[in-house]
Design a protein around this motif. Sequence first.
Motif, short mmCIF file in Angstrom:
data_model
loop_
_atom_site.label_atom_id
_atom_site.label_comp_id
_atom_site.label_asym_id
_atom_site.label_seq_id
_atom_site.Cartn_x
_atom_site.Cartn_y
_atom_site.Cartn_z
N ALA A 60 -16.78 -43.16 -4.63
CA ALA A 60 -16.67 -44.23 -3.63
C ALA A 60 -16.93 -45.61 -4.22
N ASP A 61 -17.66 -45.67 -5.34
CA ASP A 61 -17.96 -46.95 -6.00
C ASP A 61 -17.03 -47.21 -7.18
N CYS A 62 -15.93 -46.45 -7.25
CA CYS A 62 -14.91 -46.59 -8.29
C CYS A 62 -15.41 -46.21 -9.68
N ARG A 63 -16.45 -45.40 -9.75
CA ARG A 63 -16.90 -44.90 -11.05
C ARG A 63 -16.11 -43.65 -11.39
N PRO A 64 -15.73 -43.49 -12.66
CA PRO A 64 -14.97 -42.31 -13.06
C PRO A 64 -15.74 -41.03 -12.82
N LEU A 65 -15.05 -40.03 -12.29
CA LEU A 65 -15.63 -38.71 -12.08
C LEU A 65 -15.08 -37.70 -13.07
N ARG A 66 -13.89 -37.97 -13.54
CA ARG A 66 -13.28 -37.08 -14.53
C ARG A 66 -12.36 -37.90 -15.41
N GLY A 67 -11.75 -37.25 -16.33
CA GLY A 67 -10.93 -37.95 -17.30
C GLY A 67 -11.65 -37.95 -18.63
N ARG A 68 -10.92 -38.21 -19.64
CA ARG A 68 -11.52 -38.16 -20.96
C ARG A 68 -11.27 -39.45 -21.71
N ILE A 69 -12.15 -39.71 -22.61
CA ILE A 69 -11.98 -40.83 -23.52
C ILE A 69 -12.16 -40.25 -24.92
N GLU A 70 -11.15 -40.43 -25.74
CA GLU A 70 -11.22 -39.89 -27.13
C GLU A 70 -11.08 -41.02 -28.09
#
Length: 70
Positions: A60-70
Motif C-alpha cells: 500500500a505504500d508502494c514498497r516492492p514486495l517481490r521482484g528481483r534485482i541482480e
Amino acid sequence: MSVVHAPDSPCRGFCTTALGDEICKSCGRTCAEVDGWIGFSPEQKLACWDRLKRQGWIDADCRPLRGRIE
C-alpha cells in the motif's frame, strides 16, 4: 483502490524488459509501461500503480514486495 503517494516510478534499477522480457521481473511493469512511462498522464501512472498493487508487486505504500534485482 488507488495509490496516493507513489514514488515517481516503480523502477528498481534493473529492467529485464531490456533483456527481452515482456514483464519486468524487477518492477512488474510491461514493456509498454516502461517505454511510455515518462509520457504517461497521472491517470495512466495511477492505473499502473494500482495494477502493481493488485498483482502483489508493491504494498500500500508502494514498497516492492517481490521482484528481483541482480
